[in-house]
Design a protein around this motif. Structure first.
Motif, PDB file in Angstrom:
ATOM      1  N   VAL A   1       0.624  -1.258  -0.389  1.00 17.40           N
ATOM      2  CA  VAL A   1       0.211  -0.164  -0.368  1.00 17.40           C
ATOM      3  C   VAL A   1       1.376   1.588  -0.016  1.00 17.40           C
ATOM      4  O   VAL A   1       1.894   1.387   0.682  1.00 17.40           O
ATOM      5  CB  VAL A   1      -0.788   0.062   1.258  1.00 17.40           C
ATOM      6  N   HIS A   2       1.073   2.076  -0.762  1.00 17.28           N
ATOM      7  CA  HIS A   2       1.806   3.217  -1.307  1.00 17.28           C
ATOM      8  C   HIS A   2       0.925   4.281  -0.032  1.00 17.28           C
ATOM      9  O   HIS A   2      -0.532   4.564  -0.110  1.00 17.28           O
ATOM     10  CB  HIS A   2       2.012   3.994  -2.428  1.00 17.28           C
ATOM     11  N   ALA A   3       1.527   5.965  -0.061  1.00 17.79           N
ATOM     12  CA  ALA A   3       0.773   6.475   0.519  1.00 17.79           C
ATOM     13  C   ALA A   3       0.320   6.062   2.132  1.00 17.79           C
ATOM     14  O   ALA A   3      -1.500   6.176   2.700  1.00 17.79           O
ATOM     15  CB  ALA A   3      -0.195   7.613   0.180  1.00 17.79           C
ATOM     16  N   ALA A   4       0.354   5.255   2.617  1.00 10.59           N
ATOM     17  CA  ALA A   4       0.084   4.063   3.761  1.00 10.59           C
ATOM     18  C   ALA A   4      -0.887   4.959   5.183  1.00 10.59           C
ATOM     19  O   ALA A   4      -1.607   4.704   5.721  1.00 10.59           O
ATOM     20  CB  ALA A   4       0.744   3.335   4.560  1.00 10.59           C
TER      21      ALA A   4
ATOM     22  N   VAL B   1       5.381   5.195   2.693  1.00  8.04           N
ATOM     23  CA  VAL B   1       5.280   6.295   3.664  1.00  8.04           C
ATOM     24  C   VAL B   1       6.633   7.258   3.635  1.00  8.04           C
ATOM     25  O   VAL B   1       7.656   6.913   2.771  1.00  8.04           O
ATOM     26  CB  VAL B   1       4.641   6.445   4.826  1.00  8.04           C
ATOM     27  N   SER B   2       6.441   8.778   3.843  1.00  2.00           N
ATOM     28  CA  SER B   2       7.825   9.350   3.884  1.00  2.00           C
ATOM     29  C   SER B   2       8.620   9.932   4.424  1.00  2.00           C
ATOM     30  O   SER B   2       9.319  10.825   4.414  1.00  2.00           O
ATOM     31  CB  SER B   2       7.429  10.335   2.779  1.00  2.00           C
TER      32      SER B   2
ATOM     33  N   ALA C   1       0.804   4.679  10.303  1.00  2.00           N
ATOM     34  CA  ALA C   1       0.735   3.193   9.678  1.00  2.00           C
ATOM     35  C   ALA C   1       0.837   2.430  10.558  1.00  2.00           C
ATOM     36  O   ALA C   1      -0.263   0.988   9.938  1.00  2.00           O
ATOM     37  CB  ALA C   1       2.106   3.277   8.400  1.00  2.00           C
ATOM     38  N   LYS C   2       2.427   1.869  10.804  1.00  2.42           N
ATOM     39  CA  LYS C   2       2.370   1.139  11.968  1.00  2.42           C
ATOM     40  C   LYS C   2       1.176   0.317  13.383  1.00  2.42           C
ATOM     41  O   LYS C   2       0.670  -0.453  13.590  1.00  2.42           O
ATOM     42  CB  LYS C   2       3.835   0.890  12.383  1.00  2.42           C
ATOM     43  N   ALA C   3       0.455   1.647  13.755  1.00  3.44           N
ATOM     44  CA  ALA C   3      -0.180   1.491  14.496  1.00  3.44           C
ATOM     45  C   ALA C   3      -1.478   1.333  14.126  1.00  3.44           C
ATOM     46  O   ALA C   3      -2.535   1.031  14.674  1.00  3.44           O
ATOM     47  CB  ALA C   3      -0.556   3.139  15.253  1.00  3.44           C
TER      48      ALA C   3
END
Ligand code: NDP
Length: 323
Positions: free
Chosen positions: A145-148, A171-172, A180-182
């Motif tokens: 998934v991009h821009a997660a 992500v950037s 994103a991980k949370a």
């Protein structure tokens, strides 16, 4: 009179003007809606800049939640006072009131407040069709998934985890990686420089059966290289710019890949599809499988600042404009 954010020419955020407009009468099959919250979406940027065309002047915006004020002739399933939300259709949600085709409005469950409703319809129904219809993600699969940490991204991460999938999120920044991980990403990759090598590492060389890419130009080629043979490239947006024309022979060379450029409009074109996507979304949100994150709010009159934040990659999750 109503107030609206309108554009008379395409361009930067400064073309958006806060103007007075006549409050419409609901025509046959329409309902007049007072907006309580308006969703901010990347597609609003595409219409403002002219990447997507619209007759001018126009009121921007494709998503909102609010209260029905009046209904036009022939509308029997909505009444004044009903709480509703919508996504897609004609532009015009950056406004205090508007008339909408009644069959594009969805009744909002009591447990979902207006801000959440305005934040979730467009991004959430997009996640619904991407994960359940464009590619039917299965338990045990690993997906990219991009821009997660973005609006669609955070919903995709949570929903895919809810389905039992393992999400690799791109992500950037380290802060966005934490977020994103949370919210369901098992692994994160910061930046695109080592994308293919990192996906290879996280999948033990197997690569992924599907890539969800809303970034576009900057990531398209590397995304194809992250797919396993017969994998599905879902190019669903252009946050970094449109993908240049593609020579389809690369799909064969890279492993008989599938490529699609889907849009929410197609997947919710029928009333039945719209209600099904909304019901599926309401279920996953009310059951706690997905938590809609409204991480920024702006007064609607300050939509310029909201666009600057979105295009400047300063937002995470969803953003709501308050009329
Ligand atoms: P996001 O909240 O995801 O914001 C866009 C994100 O894209 C940024 O936060 C940024 O995340 C990333 N990005 C990468 N490169 C750039 C760049 N050059 N400029 C700006 N952002 C960049 O937006 P939405 O959730 O509203 O939409 C995400 C994508 O999904 C968009 O492309 C949108 O058009 C698409 N979309 C498509 C739909 C469809 O049906 N096809 C429906 C809804 C949305 P980071 O900093 O982590 O890289």
């Amino acid at each position: 009179m109503s107030k609206a954010i309108r554009i008379h020419a395409v361009g930067g955020p400064e073309v958006m003007k806060w103007e007075s407009v006549p409050t419409p009468e609901p025509g046959p099959g329409e309902a007049l809606v007072r907006h309580q919250a308006v969703g901010l979406n990347y597609i609003d940027v595409y219409f403002r800049t002219g990447l997507y065309k619209s007759a001018l002047p126009t009121t921007l915006g494709m998503e909102a939640a609010g209260t029905v004020l009046a209904v036009g002739p022939g509308v029997s399933d909505l009444a004044p006072g009903d709480r509703v939300a919508y996504a897609g259709g004609a532009l015009g949600s950056y406004s205090t009131e508007r008339a909408m085709p009644a069959d594009r409005l969805v009744k909002l469950p009591d447990s979902i407040d207006f801000q959440t409703g305005a934040a979730m319809m467009l991004q959430g129904m997009t996640a619904q069709y991407l994960l359940r219809r464009t590619f039917n993600v299965q338990k045990g699969q690993t997906i990219l998934v991009h821009a997660a940490a973005g609006g669609v991204g955070l919903i995709l991460c949570q929903w895919a985890r809810h389905l039992g999938a393992t999400v690799i999120g791109v992500v950037s920044s380290p802060e966005k990686a934490e977020l994103a991980k949370a919210n369901g990403a098992a692994h994160t990759i910061i930046g695109n420089a080592n994308l293919v090598a990192e996906v290879k590492r996280f999948t033990g060389g197997a690569m992924v059966p599907v890539v969800y890419d809303g970034v576009g130009k900057d990531t398209f080629d590397a995304s194809l290289d992250c797919l396993a043979p017969l994998g599905m490239m879902v190019s669903y947006g252009s946050a970094s710019g449109p993908v240049p024309p593609v020579d389809i022979s690369i799909l064969s060379a890279k492993g008989s890949l599938f490529l699609t450029r889907p849009s929410l409009a197609t997947y919710t074109a029928t009333h039945g599809d719209l209600l099904h996507a909304a019901a599926d979304l309401f279920d996953v949100v009310t059951s706690g499988g997905v938590k809609i994150q409204v991480n920024q709010t702006f007064p609607l009159a300050e939509a310029q600042a909201a666009h600057i934040a979105l295009e400047g990659r300063k937002t995470t999750g969803s953003t709501v404009l308050i009329p």
